[in-house]
Structure formats: structure tokens, C-alpha cells
Design an enzyme around this catalytic site. Structure first.
Site, mmCIF file in Angstrom:
data_model
loop_
_atom_site.group_PDB
_atom_site.id
_atom_site.type_symbol
_atom_site.label_atom_id
_atom_site.label_comp_id
_atom_site.label_asym_id
_atom_site.label_seq_id
_atom_site.Cartn_x
_atom_site.Cartn_y
_atom_site.Cartn_z
ATOM 1 N N ARG A 111 -17.316 -32.663 90.879
ATOM 2 C CA ARG A 111 -18.423 -32.340 91.775
ATOM 3 C C ARG A 111 -17.921 -31.332 92.799
ATOM 4 O O ARG A 111 -16.938 -31.606 93.493
ATOM 5 C CB ARG A 111 -18.796 -33.645 92.479
ATOM 6 C CG ARG A 111 -20.187 -33.726 92.953
ATOM 7 C CD ARG A 111 -20.365 -35.017 93.734
ATOM 8 N NE ARG A 111 -21.402 -34.767 94.688
ATOM 9 C CZ ARG A 111 -22.662 -35.093 94.500
ATOM 10 N NH1 ARG A 111 -23.020 -35.726 93.431
ATOM 11 N NH2 ARG A 111 -23.565 -34.793 95.404
ATOM 12 N N HIS A 150 -13.484 -25.567 79.179
ATOM 13 C CA HIS A 150 -12.747 -25.766 77.925
ATOM 14 C C HIS A 150 -11.385 -25.079 77.997
ATOM 15 O O HIS A 150 -10.360 -25.639 77.594
ATOM 16 C CB HIS A 150 -13.540 -25.205 76.730
ATOM 17 C CG HIS A 150 -14.865 -25.881 76.556
ATOM 18 N ND1 HIS A 150 -15.854 -25.395 75.742
ATOM 19 C CD2 HIS A 150 -15.363 -27.022 77.106
ATOM 20 C CE1 HIS A 150 -16.902 -26.195 75.801
ATOM 21 N NE2 HIS A 150 -16.623 -27.184 76.620
ATOM 22 N N CYS A 163 -1.352 -38.653 97.848
ATOM 23 C CA CYS A 163 -0.885 -38.607 96.458
ATOM 24 C C CYS A 163 -1.024 -37.245 95.792
ATOM 25 O O CYS A 163 -0.037 -36.684 95.317
ATOM 26 C CB CYS A 163 -1.606 -39.658 95.625
ATOM 27 S SG CYS A 163 -1.165 -41.324 96.111
ATOM 28 N N VAL A 199 -23.121 -16.215 65.734
ATOM 29 C CA VAL A 199 -24.121 -17.063 66.389
ATOM 30 C C VAL A 199 -25.489 -16.893 65.734
ATOM 31 O O VAL A 199 -26.156 -17.868 65.378
ATOM 32 C CB VAL A 199 -24.186 -16.719 67.900
ATOM 33 C CG1 VAL A 199 -25.457 -17.276 68.535
ATOM 34 C CG2 VAL A 199 -22.965 -17.284 68.606
ATOM 35 N N ASN A 211 -1.714 -28.014 77.444
ATOM 36 C CA ASN A 211 -0.533 -27.255 77.020
ATOM 37 C C ASN A 211 0.574 -27.285 78.079
ATOM 38 O O ASN A 211 1.756 -27.396 77.748
ATOM 39 C CB ASN A 211 -0.920 -25.809 76.696
ATOM 40 C CG ASN A 211 -1.643 -25.720 75.364
ATOM 41 O OD1 ASN A 211 -1.550 -26.626 74.535
ATOM 42 N ND2 ASN A 211 -2.378 -24.638 75.160
HETATM 43 N N1 LIG Z 1 -18.902 -16.569 68.259
HETATM 44 C C1 LIG Z 1 -19.017 -17.698 68.903
HETATM 45 O O1 LIG Z 1 -18.389 -18.701 68.596
HETATM 46 C C2 LIG Z 1 -19.981 -17.798 70.061
HETATM 47 C C3 LIG Z 1 -20.354 -19.052 70.538
HETATM 48 C C4 LIG Z 1 -21.274 -19.134 71.581
HETATM 49 C C5 LIG Z 1 -21.781 -17.969 72.120
HETATM 50 N N2 LIG Z 1 -21.381 -16.753 71.652
HETATM 51 C C6 LIG Z 1 -21.997 -15.560 72.236
HETATM 52 O O2 LIG Z 1 -23.057 -15.166 71.360
HETATM 53 C C7 LIG Z 1 -23.152 -13.742 71.319
HETATM 54 C C8 LIG Z 1 -23.013 -13.252 69.896
HETATM 55 O O3 LIG Z 1 -21.722 -13.583 69.434
HETATM 56 P P1 LIG Z 1 -21.299 -13.351 67.933
HETATM 57 O O4 LIG Z 1 -19.917 -13.871 67.811
HETATM 58 O O5 LIG Z 1 -22.367 -13.861 67.050
HETATM 59 O O6 LIG Z 1 -21.299 -11.739 67.892
HETATM 60 P P2 LIG Z 1 -21.175 -10.806 66.579
HETATM 61 O O7 LIG Z 1 -20.548 -9.558 67.041
HETATM 62 O O8 LIG Z 1 -20.581 -11.575 65.454
HETATM 63 O O9 LIG Z 1 -22.684 -10.525 66.193
HETATM 64 C C9 LIG Z 1 -23.531 -9.695 66.922
HETATM 65 C C10 LIG Z 1 -24.486 -9.055 65.953
HETATM 66 O O10 LIG Z 1 -25.509 -8.385 66.676
HETATM 67 C C11 LIG Z 1 -25.856 -7.242 65.902
HETATM 68 N N3 LIG Z 1 -26.617 -6.308 66.743
HETATM 69 C C12 LIG Z 1 -26.171 -5.559 67.773
HETATM 70 N N4 LIG Z 1 -27.187 -4.832 68.274
HETATM 71 C C13 LIG Z 1 -28.295 -5.136 67.556
HETATM 72 C C14 LIG Z 1 -29.640 -4.710 67.599
HETATM 73 N N5 LIG Z 1 -30.073 -3.824 68.494
HETATM 74 N N6 LIG Z 1 -30.496 -5.237 66.714
HETATM 75 C C15 LIG Z 1 -30.101 -6.137 65.805
HETATM 76 N N7 LIG Z 1 -28.817 -6.579 65.704
HETATM 77 C C16 LIG Z 1 -27.942 -6.078 66.581
HETATM 78 C C17 LIG Z 1 -24.528 -6.705 65.426
HETATM 79 O O11 LIG Z 1 -24.686 -5.832 64.336
HETATM 80 C C18 LIG Z 1 -23.814 -8.000 65.053
HETATM 81 O O12 LIG Z 1 -24.018 -8.343 63.698
HETATM 82 C C19 LIG Z 1 -22.096 -13.230 72.287
HETATM 83 O O13 LIG Z 1 -22.680 -13.046 73.549
HETATM 84 C C20 LIG Z 1 -21.083 -14.343 72.325
HETATM 85 O O14 LIG Z 1 -20.340 -14.343 73.526
HETATM 86 C C21 LIG Z 1 -20.500 -16.655 70.626
#
Ligand SMILES: NC(=O)c1ccc[n+]([C@@H]2O[C@H](COP(=O)([O-])OP(=O)(O)OC[C@H]3O[C@@H](n4cnc5c(N)ncnc54)[C@H](O)[C@@H]3O)[C@@H](O)[C@H]2O)c1
Length: 419
Positions: free
Chosen positions: A256, A214, A265, A14, A222
Site C-alpha cells: 500500500r 514482476h 528491524c 498479443v 535472484n
Molecule cells: N508480447 C507479450 O507478451 C505482451 C504481453 C502483454 C502486452 N504486450 C504489449 O502488447 C503490444 C503488442 O505486443 P506484441 O508482442 O504482440 O507486438 P508484435 O510486434 O508481435 O505485434 C505487433 C503487430 O502489429 C502490427 N501492426 C503495426 N502497425 C499496424 C497497423 N497500422 N495496422 C495493423 N497492424 C499493425 C505489426 O505488423 C505486428 O504484427 C505491445 O504494446 C506490448 O508491449 C505484449
């Protein structure tokens, strides 16, 4: 909005996409990660993991000087106005989310801002359960009144994350400080998407509602597919056709929160699907759970009504508005429950006169509540003059009914979610 100086904490899936794409739309971005490998990759103009299109954006924006990376909050916060928190919130064995990374990063930012207090916004982009900003993040900045916390959940999907950033399905910003909320919404202004500005907890909940939806959609498709297989029915054709209905199926219809469903039904057809699935030795746990879920909605409604003191006037007896069909109406079950508890209850429905209903409909109500005739009020004013202390609304009210309910001066308990 002029370019903003943004620091993104966490350069994972992200954070790195967010950092690179924000730089691409003109902001000055610093990415901070504890992971040296990720930081080094970004510095060298490479994406730290595979995501279509990301490497090019990282490369061009590092070269243009709009994107840099570092390892500490000290370096990362030098010039920033906003911190976007994108650290991980992984699942724990009991299903709860782990907040260690969030606690740590907020403590690091608070320590750094504490040295040079200034107006600052901390936006939580990680997925956190409703209440987390209030319970974990706000307390970390309580001693810094110039720091505002907002929730800005991320909706991108791995594999199409860059495209999702550029064309977001949803932009949500939640918080109590309107100026901070507006500022964070403003950084996405160039994307041309109208942001949804909501309260802090609401923003956190919207993210969970979306992901739960989702997951439910996938499992629904499915299970329908699983049912089609042994019946030699083309599942894709069934679902494609289902999706062509944009009035009732792929639409806000039935989305809602309100009273339980009923009628002649939905319960009948769900029971048939589940019975046939069991005959095929097919497990469809999501479809099987729907009737129980509906029952629990009724139980919650019963509990709400049980708490009311005095006489209860129920408004709406059919399973929904604008019909006199009483078959499997959850209101009938609610009434049976109240009668069984010895409560003083009467009911009025704008479309039901006992003398006018007949056949299976009449049989159903007389079998369920034999003395329904004595409970039925002919109109709302009789319900109120009988001495109802509360009106319990079970259906979507017409505009006239809404006005009359308000004019009655009685407290309205709205089970249908329209009042
Ligand atoms: N991956 C997805 O598709 C997705 C989509 C929407 C939301 N999210 C949410 O977004 C968040 C991040 O997901 P992600 O998949 O990117 O996680 P990730 O584990 O890939 O990345 C997290 C990063 O944060 C870093 N980190 C941790 N502590 C830190 C600190 N104190 N300072 C700086 N960096 C630090 C880690 O080293 C890591 O690189 C989660 O809450 C996830 O649920 C993920």
C-alpha cells in the site's frame, strides 16, 4: 453477452492470441495486420508464430467462419463494433516507448470511421504509458463524438498466452464512458472473471505497475539466490519457505503506498544484508537501493509538509501504529527536519508517554530530539487547542482516531495513505 463483432489491429503475439481466443469464445473476429505473411498464415488456418495451442484455435475458428484476417482498416472495419488495438509499442534507445504504430493505426481507424460515422469503441490493448490514450488516441477521434476510447491492457505471457487468455490473471477496463467500459468488459464475460473497471489512466498504470512488480519479484529472488550461493544455503528452499507465508509475504501486506518504513528491524536487517553482500564481493543493487528508495519517500513527505503554512500538529510518532517503539522512526527524522527549519511543530501519538518509555527506545528519541518532552501533546485535543493549522498523519488511524481527526475540522495531510 451476445457475440460481438470485434476487429483486432495487429496480429503479433498479443493480437493473434487475442483474435483467435475471442473467436473461440464465440465472437466474430477480424484480424488486421500490415504484415502480409501474418495475414496469409491466419487465412490458411496457421498461427504466424509459435505459441502453444494457438495453431489449433486459429485453424478451427477460421474453419468455423468466426475468424478472418485482412490487411487494411477499410476491410477490417466493415462490420465491427469494437476495435482492439494490439500494435507494437517498442522501446526507444532512451527507454521511452515508440508510439508510431499506435499513431498510425488510430489515424487509419479514424479515417475509416470518418467516412461512415457510427457508434464505435476503440480499446487500447497495447501497453502504453499513462496519459497516452488521452494525449494520442482521444485527439484522433475528437471529430467523431460517437467513438469512445477505453484502455484494456493485456496481461498474457508468451509461452502460456492461450492459457492466460482463458484464465486471465486480471481483466482491467478503463475509460470515462461507463457504457463503453461495460461493453468491452462484456466481451470477456464467458471467461468468468470479474473485471476491474477503472479510469483510463489508472488502467494504463495498472499494466506498468504489474510488469514492474514482476520484474522486481524476479530480481529480488535472484539477489536472495545470489546471496545464498556463497553462504552454502539452498536458495530454493529459502524462497519456497518465504512463499509459504501468505499473511505477510505473498499477500497484499506492505503493498500500500504510504509513509516510509522504519523501526528496529527493517532498516537494521537490510543494512546487515547489504554489508554482508559487500563483504562477499556480491553486487545486489536492488537490495542496496531499498534504503535510498525509503529515504526518497521521506524526502517527498518532508517537501509536502514544508509547503504547509502555520503550525503543524503531527499525529503519530512511532514508526507505525499500535507501538511505542521510536527507534528509527521516520517521523523522528521528519520532526528533526521541521525543527531545523524553525517550524512550529507539536506531536501526539496515542501510545507514547515519555515517562513510560525507557532503555534504547528512550535513549534514541532523547538523542535525536532532546527537548521532545516539550513537543509532545498528551492528546489530540491539546494538539488542536495549541493552535495547529494542519494535522499531519503518519500512521494508520484507528476508527476512533479517524473520526476525531475529521471532527477536529482541521485539514489533514495524510502521509500514510489511509484517510
Ligand atoms: N508480447 C507479450 O507478451 C505482451 C504481453 C502483454 C502486452 N504486450 C504489449 O502488447 C503490444 C503488442 O505486443 P506484441 O508482442 O504482440 O507486438 P508484435 O510486434 O508481435 O505485434 C505487433 C503487430 O502489429 C502490427 N501492426 C503495426 N502497425 C499496424 C497497423 N497500422 N495496422 C495493423 N497492424 C499493425 C505489426 O505488423 C505486428 O504484427 C505491445 O504494446 C506490448 O508491449 C505484449
Amino acid at each position: 453477452m451476445p457475440p460481438t463483432s470485434v476487429t483486432v489491429f495487429g496480429l503479433g503475439y498479443v493480437g493473434c492470441v487475442t483474435a483467435a481466443c475471442l473467436a473461440e469464445i464465440g465472437h466474430i473476429v477480424t484480424g488486421v495486420d500490415r504484415d502480409e505473411h501474418k495475414v496469409q498464415n491466419v487465412r490458411e488456418g496457421r498461427a504466424p508464430f509459435y505459441e502453444p495451442g494457438l495453431e489449433d484455435i486459429v485453424k478451427s475458428n477460421v474453419a468455423a467462419g468466426r475468424l478472418r484476417a485482412c490487411r487494411t482498416a477499410v476491410e477490417g472495419l466493415e462490420q465491427a463494433d469494437i476495435a482492439l488495438i494490439c500494435v507494437g509499442t517498442p522501446s526507444e534507445p532512451n527507454g521511452n516507448i515508440g508510439l508510431d504504430q499506435l499513431r498510425r493505426v488510430t489515424a487509419e481507424i479514424a479515417a475509416e470511421l470518418g467516412k461512415r460515422p457510427r457508434s464505435f469503441i476503440v480499446a487500447i490493448r497495447s501497453t502504453v504509458f499513462p496519459g497516452t490514450c488521452e494525449e494520442i488516441v482521444l485527439p484522433a477521434f475528437r471529430h467523431l463524438p460517437e467513438v469512445h476510447v477505453v484502455s484494456n491492457p493485456e496481461f498474457l505471457r508468451e509461452g502460456s498466452a492461450v492459457r492466460d487468455f482463458r484464465e486471465p490473471p486480471l481483466t482491467v477496463v478503463g475509460g470515462d464512458n461507463p457504457s463503453a467500459v461495460k461493453t468491452v468488459a462484456g466481451i470477456y464475460e464467458n471467461l468468468g472473471v470479474e473485471p476491474c473497471l477503472v479510469a483510463l489512466r489508472t488502467a494504463e498504470m495498472i499494466k506498468y505497475a504489474c510488469n514492474a512488480f514482476h520484474a522486481v519479484k524476479i530480481s529480488f529472488a535472484n539477489e536472495i539466490g545470489a546471496l545464498c550461493g556463497p553462504l552454502a544455503i539452498p536458495a530454493l528452499e529459502v524462497m519456497d519457505t518465504l512463499c509459504r507465508d501468505t499473511k505477510l509475504n505473498i499477500s497484499p501486506a506492505y503493498l500500500r503506498p504510504g509513509f516510509a518504513f522504519g523501526g528496529s528491524c527493517l532498516p537494521k536487517d537490510l543494512r546487515a544484508v547489504n554489508y554482508r553482500a559487500s563483504r562477499l564481493d556480491l553486487k545486489v543493487p536492488m537490495l542496496e537501493s531499498v534504503m535510498e528508495s525509503n529515504h526518497q519517500q521521506l524526502v517527498r513527505a518532508m517537501r509536502r509538509v514544508d509547503e504547509l503554512q502555520g503550525r503543524i500538529g503531527v499525529v503519530g510518532l512511532a514508526f507505525k501504529e499500535n507501538t511505542d517503539d521510536l527507534r528509527e522512526s521516520p517521523v523522528v527524522t521528519l520532526l528533526e527536519h521541521l525543527i531545523g527549519k524553525g517550524r512550529e511543530v507539536r506531536v501526539w501519538d496515542p501510545h507514547i508517554r515519555l515517562e513510560a518509555i525507557y532503555g534504547a527506545n528512550r535513549d534514541y528519541i532523547l538523542k535525536s530530539i532532546p527537548h521532545i518532552g516539550r513537543l509532545l501533546a498528551p492528546n489530540l485535543s491539546e494538539l488542536t487547542s495549541w493552535g495547529a493549522d494542519h494535522l499531519v498523519l503518519t500512521q494508520k488511524p484507528s476508527e476512533d482516531l479517524r473520526r476525531d481527526l475529521t471532527a477536529s475540522g482541521l485539514p489533514v495531510v495524510d502521509l500514510a495513505g489511509w484517510f
